[in-house]
Design a protein around this motif. Structure first.
Motif, mmCIF file in Angstrom:
data_model
loop_
_atom_site.group_PDB
_atom_site.id
_atom_site.type_symbol
_atom_site.label_atom_id
_atom_site.label_comp_id
_atom_site.label_asym_id
_atom_site.label_seq_id
_atom_site.Cartn_x
_atom_site.Cartn_y
_atom_site.Cartn_z
ATOM 1 N N ARG A 341 0.829 -1.323 -0.062
ATOM 2 C CA ARG A 341 0.183 0.162 -0.041
ATOM 3 C C ARG A 341 0.925 1.341 -0.057
ATOM 4 O O ARG A 341 0.690 2.087 -0.813
ATOM 5 C CB ARG A 341 -0.895 -0.074 1.341
ATOM 6 C CG ARG A 341 -1.936 1.217 1.285
ATOM 7 C CD ARG A 341 -2.956 1.002 0.406
ATOM 8 N NE ARG A 341 -2.758 1.958 -0.803
ATOM 9 C CZ ARG A 341 -3.407 1.862 -1.932
ATOM 10 N NH1 ARG A 341 -4.569 1.291 -2.023
ATOM 11 N NH2 ARG A 341 -2.816 2.666 -2.926
ATOM 12 N N ALA A 342 1.809 1.268 0.868
ATOM 13 C CA ALA A 342 2.707 2.399 1.041
ATOM 14 C C ALA A 342 3.560 2.678 -0.214
ATOM 15 O O ALA A 342 3.592 3.888 -0.791
ATOM 16 C CB ALA A 342 3.657 2.275 2.036
ATOM 17 N N ALA A 343 4.026 1.668 -0.809
ATOM 18 C CA ALA A 343 4.851 1.897 -2.058
ATOM 19 C C ALA A 343 3.956 2.439 -3.089
ATOM 20 O O ALA A 343 4.342 3.075 -4.169
ATOM 21 C CB ALA A 343 5.368 0.391 -2.516
ATOM 22 N N LEU A 344 2.682 1.835 -3.537
ATOM 23 C CA LEU A 344 1.816 2.192 -4.625
ATOM 24 C C LEU A 344 1.505 3.765 -4.202
ATOM 25 O O LEU A 344 1.534 4.354 -5.189
ATOM 26 C CB LEU A 344 0.738 1.335 -4.459
ATOM 27 C CG LEU A 344 0.845 0.057 -5.121
ATOM 28 C CD1 LEU A 344 -0.316 -0.815 -4.783
ATOM 29 C CD2 LEU A 344 1.333 -0.012 -6.566
ATOM 30 N N ASP A 345 1.177 3.929 -3.149
ATOM 31 C CA ASP A 345 1.004 5.474 -2.601
ATOM 32 C C ASP A 345 2.158 6.429 -2.954
ATOM 33 O O ASP A 345 1.813 7.597 -3.528
ATOM 34 C CB ASP A 345 0.401 5.638 -1.193
ATOM 35 C CG ASP A 345 -0.713 4.948 -0.772
ATOM 36 O OD1 ASP A 345 -1.898 4.779 -1.715
ATOM 37 O OD2 ASP A 345 -1.164 4.813 0.409
ATOM 38 N N ALA A 346 3.149 5.992 -2.833
ATOM 39 C CA ALA A 346 4.449 6.760 -2.830
ATOM 40 C C ALA A 346 4.550 7.060 -4.638
ATOM 41 O O ALA A 346 5.122 8.063 -4.943
ATOM 42 C CB ALA A 346 5.649 6.140 -2.343
ATOM 43 N N ARG A 347 4.204 6.284 -5.429
ATOM 44 C CA ARG A 347 4.480 6.217 -6.810
ATOM 45 C C ARG A 347 3.351 6.812 -7.446
ATOM 46 O O ARG A 347 3.660 7.854 -8.506
ATOM 47 C CB ARG A 347 4.812 5.039 -7.216
ATOM 48 C CG ARG A 347 5.987 4.147 -6.905
ATOM 49 C CD ARG A 347 6.329 3.119 -7.917
ATOM 50 N NE ARG A 347 7.607 2.283 -7.653
ATOM 51 C CZ ARG A 347 8.195 1.535 -8.198
ATOM 52 N NH1 ARG A 347 7.781 0.945 -9.258
ATOM 53 N NH2 ARG A 347 9.414 0.967 -7.724
ATOM 54 N N TYR A 348 2.313 6.780 -6.971
ATOM 55 C CA TYR A 348 0.920 7.055 -7.933
ATOM 56 C C TYR A 348 -0.083 7.950 -7.123
ATOM 57 O O TYR A 348 -1.014 8.419 -7.669
ATOM 58 C CB TYR A 348 0.320 5.699 -8.273
ATOM 59 C CG TYR A 348 1.105 4.921 -8.965
ATOM 60 C CD1 TYR A 348 1.544 5.331 -10.332
ATOM 61 C CD2 TYR A 348 1.616 3.944 -8.339
ATOM 62 C CE1 TYR A 348 2.352 4.378 -11.087
ATOM 63 C CE2 TYR A 348 2.287 2.943 -9.149
ATOM 64 C CZ TYR A 348 2.566 3.195 -10.455
ATOM 65 O OH TYR A 348 3.628 2.344 -11.307
ATOM 66 N N GLY A 349 0.319 8.337 -5.851
ATOM 67 C CA GLY A 349 -0.613 9.055 -4.924
ATOM 68 C C GLY A 349 -1.545 8.286 -4.141
ATOM 69 O O GLY A 349 -1.973 7.264 -4.284
ATOM 70 N N ARG A 350 -1.942 9.103 -3.066
ATOM 71 C CA ARG A 350 -2.441 8.293 -1.849
ATOM 72 C C ARG A 350 -4.050 7.548 -2.488
ATOM 73 O O ARG A 350 -4.851 8.336 -3.043
ATOM 74 C CB ARG A 350 -3.002 9.059 -0.772
ATOM 75 C CG ARG A 350 -3.890 8.570 0.299
ATOM 76 C CD ARG A 350 -3.098 7.646 0.905
ATOM 77 N NE ARG A 350 -3.883 6.889 2.316
ATOM 78 C CZ ARG A 350 -3.753 5.935 2.766
ATOM 79 N NH1 ARG A 350 -2.701 5.035 2.321
ATOM 80 N NH2 ARG A 350 -4.568 5.544 4.069
ATOM 81 N N GLY A 351 -4.211 6.204 -2.411
ATOM 82 C CA GLY A 351 -5.520 5.653 -2.777
ATOM 83 C C GLY A 351 -5.489 5.503 -4.159
ATOM 84 O O GLY A 351 -6.813 5.113 -4.443
ATOM 85 N N GLU A 352 -4.611 5.976 -5.205
ATOM 86 C CA GLU A 352 -4.872 5.983 -6.527
ATOM 87 C C GLU A 352 -4.948 4.462 -6.803
ATOM 88 O O GLU A 352 -5.800 4.139 -8.050
ATOM 89 C CB GLU A 352 -3.605 6.695 -7.175
ATOM 90 C CG GLU A 352 -3.857 6.761 -8.717
ATOM 91 C CD GLU A 352 -5.109 7.444 -9.147
ATOM 92 O OE1 GLU A 352 -5.427 7.185 -10.551
ATOM 93 O OE2 GLU A 352 -5.697 8.334 -8.661
ATOM 94 N N LYS A 353 -4.253 3.612 -6.604
ATOM 95 C CA LYS A 353 -4.237 2.383 -7.000
ATOM 96 C C LYS A 353 -4.969 1.539 -5.940
ATOM 97 O O LYS A 353 -4.766 1.547 -4.662
ATOM 98 C CB LYS A 353 -2.893 1.608 -7.060
ATOM 99 C CG LYS A 353 -2.120 2.352 -7.711
ATOM 100 C CD LYS A 353 -2.625 2.418 -9.688
ATOM 101 C CE LYS A 353 -1.389 2.942 -10.404
ATOM 102 N NZ LYS A 353 -1.586 2.614 -11.656
ATOM 103 N N LEU A 354 -6.099 0.654 -6.273
ATOM 104 C CA LEU A 354 -6.886 0.153 -5.190
ATOM 105 C C LEU A 354 -6.254 -1.154 -4.797
ATOM 106 O O LEU A 354 -5.281 -1.833 -5.706
ATOM 107 C CB LEU A 354 -8.547 -0.470 -5.950
ATOM 108 C CG LEU A 354 -9.437 0.689 -6.450
ATOM 109 C CD1 LEU A 354 -10.764 0.141 -6.777
ATOM 110 C CD2 LEU A 354 -9.529 1.662 -5.345
ATOM 111 N N VAL A 355 -6.308 -1.407 -3.587
ATOM 112 C CA VAL A 355 -5.714 -2.727 -2.993
ATOM 113 C C VAL A 355 -6.890 -3.362 -2.246
ATOM 114 O O VAL A 355 -7.235 -2.628 -1.100
ATOM 115 C CB VAL A 355 -4.400 -2.363 -2.066
ATOM 116 C CG1 VAL A 355 -3.971 -3.692 -1.345
ATOM 117 C CG2 VAL A 355 -3.260 -1.815 -3.278
ATOM 118 N N PHE A 356 -7.260 -4.531 -2.385
ATOM 119 C CA PHE A 356 -8.260 -5.398 -1.480
ATOM 120 C C PHE A 356 -7.910 -6.782 -1.810
ATOM 121 O O PHE A 356 -7.284 -7.371 -2.758
ATOM 122 C CB PHE A 356 -9.478 -4.725 -1.836
ATOM 123 C CG PHE A 356 -10.042 -5.196 -3.231
ATOM 124 C CD1 PHE A 356 -10.634 -6.186 -3.607
ATOM 125 C CD2 PHE A 356 -9.806 -3.837 -4.313
ATOM 126 C CE1 PHE A 356 -11.165 -6.416 -5.008
ATOM 127 C CE2 PHE A 356 -10.212 -4.097 -5.540
ATOM 128 C CZ PHE A 356 -10.917 -5.490 -5.850
#
Length: 642
Positions: A341-356
């Motif tokens: 979650r943190a790595a995706l947020d760092a690259r693309y913005g907070r919550g931009e990529k869904l993770v579930f």
């Protein structure tokens, strides 16, 4: 060697991000993490199937267990594997970090990734987020296989079918199928069931069998059976990129279903490269099987976790995936999920990529002592942008998936009113069945690829004759009510492809390897059941206008002002809908056999949807009282004060 020891991780953890084969301006580099190996030989081949090697070279050991070889030649299109010697035993293995492979994935391939980009790929981007995320689960082959879809013969069951933007029923030019149908329906995320390289279908004869694809072989390579030519290691990459690009252009974001909890078999490339490291074992040395598939990946070990993290970031970057659905997420450790979650947020913005993912496992797993797994109990401690499928909503609405005759709120079940009420606020702050920190963590759904379809569950519980193809008025009414209930609950919405037209698999619960004739999407049925489709279509369009339901903040539950059970199998709710043209909402779920008449507080209430239509909001009618017929729902709105 103790793979669980901190000393092993400190000595051998490698996060250089460059494992595998990489083309450079000056040639080709190969790196393989194999810390227990005494020798590693790289073997180069002209083809991806049976052939003698062109060349065999010795790789050099480097720090942190990495083996290395570099050549000034650019080997794009050349196939390769490794001979890894551990404790005197030499095993042949493809590259676990491969980004391309030959037919059936037995050999890896060096690939020039920029050369696989379709025209305009560098400008490709996801469409803007809408007021609500509505996820539609699709299997690549099921989507376009049936003749009724009107897809070109060569594209049926393939990635290329998703580049067809305006198909119609048997090509009649009048009744949309495929992407045109989905645009009209109103979903905005397409979740692809596994598209990485899996082992349960022979890519050389893809029509000979069918499988959902939860059988990973090469984690970072697209599946070849969906390609027009699985022998071409680069073509499948281009075709999957074209699929994503086409969906983006049509207004859909794309979610990838990933299976990092187990591999197709124990004798995987991971096991052949570092025997014993990537998998969990019980104290007696036997294999852990919490996945129900014969093995469990040891995500808590540093290089296994790094492998999974690197893989997710690769798919997000190279293929522009907009989200990830984790199969059996309850087998993965919470530290890894937080890092993802943190790595995706760092690259693309907070919550931009869904993770579930699925917050459960198929059974107990033998993880390292002190490991916390990402199951239901851990959800409140996870990042609020890590979501989970809410089986509490599912079972409250239609009944337990474990028991065919178990009924839920809409199909005759008793005592479900409390669970339905908690579902309204996405089980925030939670209860016995589910507990989340915010609606972002709740995937609200009533059907997915697993278990019987919603339609079949309703037929099983409401029609003694089990008429899956016909659809009795009672089943149709219950389906409409089920949709109205879960589509007016907070959380992110999710549905199985075809749920909206009464998709049937003739009551079969697990069709992962059943014939495609049973699994395919029947586009004729979509138009035969157009009234049911319109019910879903109206609910989706209405929901996007209702902040009370779309609110994903931690305080969203405060929008529920009142919930009551005025009669058995009847639930009513009043919600604060500030931010819309209707300042308040009044919901009635009437699953009873009696009509329910209500007079909401105040005046000027309008009927936005009822048992007859979900498009009442287009020309809302005002009345002093409203009646919910037996087995139907009401959605009322009180106009905001200007």
């Amino acid at each position: 060697m103790d793979f669980n020891s901190p000393q092993f991780a400190r000595q051998y953890h490698y996060d250089g991000g460059d494992l595998g084969a990489r083309l450079t301006d000056t040639g080709t580099r190969f790196r393989l993490w194999a810390p227990t190996a005494q020798r590693v030989q790289l073997r180069l081949y002209p083809e991806g199937v049976v052939s003698d090697p062109l060349e065999c070279v010795e790789m050099e050991p480097q720090d942190r267990g990495v083996w290395y070889y570099e050549t000034p030649r650019r080997l794009a299109g050349v196939y390769y594997d490794f001979a890894v010697t551990v404790d005197g035993v030499t095993r042949t293995t493809a590259d676990p970090y491969a980004r391309a492979c030959g037919c059936n994935g037995g050999r890896s391939m060096v690939v020039d990734l920029p050369a696989t980009d379709p025209e305009g790929w560098q400008q490709d981007k996801a469409p803007a987020r809408q007021a609500e995320d509505i996820i539609y689960e699709v299997h690549v082959r099921e989507f376009s296989w049936d003749e009724s879809g009107g897809f070109p013969q060569a594209y049926r069951g393939k990635y290329k079918a998703f580049t067809c933007t305006d198909t119609t029923l048997y090509g009649d030019g009048q009744h949309p199928t495929g992407l045109g149908y989905l645009r009209r329906l109103g979903v905005n995320y397409i979740q692809l069931m596994p598209v990485f390289d899996y082992g349960s279908v022979d890519e050389a004869a893809p029509d000979a069998s069918f499988n959902w694809g939860y059988d990973p072989v090469n984690y970072n390579v697209p599946e070849g059976s969906y390609s027009l030519d699985p022998r071409d290691g680069a073509l499948r990459i281009r075709e999957l990129k074209e699929l994503v690009q086409s969906l983006h252009r049509q207004g859909f974001r794309v979610i990838m279903d990933v299976v990092y909890n187990h591999t197709y078999h124990r004798d995987s490339w991971l096991e052949r490269t570092v025997p014993g490291y990537y998998y969990r074992h019980r104290p007696d040395g036997s294999w852990s099987e919490g996945s129900g598939c014969g093995n469990d990946l040891a995500s808590e070990r540093s290089m296994c976790g790094q492998y999974i993290l690197d893989s997710v970031l690769y798919w997000a970057g190279e293929y522009h995936m907009d989200g990830f659905r984790f199969d059996l997420m309850g087998l993965l450790d919470t530290d890894l999920m937080q890092r993802i979650r943190a790595a995706l947020d760092a690259r693309y913005g907070r919550g931009e990529k869904l993770v579930f993912g699925e917050p459960w496992a198929a059974g107990p797993t033998a993880c390292k002592r002190g490991t916390r797994l990402a199951g239901k109990k851990s959800l409140p401690t996870l990042d609020p942008e890590i979501g989970a499928f809410c089986d509490a909503v599912r079972d409250a609405v239609k009944g337990s998936v474990q028991h065919t005759r178990s009924a839920g709120f809409v199909n005759g079940g008793r005592g479900k009113e409390g669970a339905v009420a908690q579902s309204l606020t996405a089980w925030c702050p939670g209860g016995r069945g589910f507990h989340t920190a915010a609606p972002t963590q709740t995937i609200t759904y009533v059907s997915c690829h697993d278990d019987v379809t919603l339609w079949d569950k309703l037929v099983d519980t409401l029609d003694p004759r089990r008429r899956y193809d016909e659809g009795t008025p009672r089943v149709l009414r219950a389906n409409r009510l089920a949709a109205a209930v879960y589509m007016t609950c907070q959380g992110r919405l999710f549905l199985l492809s075809g749920e909206e037209f009464g998709r049937t698999k003739q009551g079969q619960r697990d069709t992962h390897n059943a014939p495609i004739t049973l699994n395919r999407l029947d586009w004729q049925r979509a138009w035969d059941h157009r009234d049911l489709v319109d019910c879903y279509r109206g609910l989706m369009a209405l929901r996007k206008q209702l902040p009370a339901l779309c609110d994903k903040s931690a305080g969203a539950a405060r929008r529920l002002l009142r919930v009551e059970t005025p009669a058995p199998r009847c639930v009513t709710a009043l919600l604060d809908n500030t931010g819309s043209r209707w300042g308040q909402l009044y919901l009635v779920y009437n699953a009873s056999g009696q009509a329910y008449t209500c007079t909401p507080d105040g005046e000027d209430w309008q009927c936005l949807a009822d048992g007859e239509t979900t498009f009442g909001w287009q020309q809302p009618q005002t009345a002093p009282t409203f009646t919910a017929a037996p087995g139907t729902a009401l959605i009322l709105g009180k106009p905001s004060q200007l």
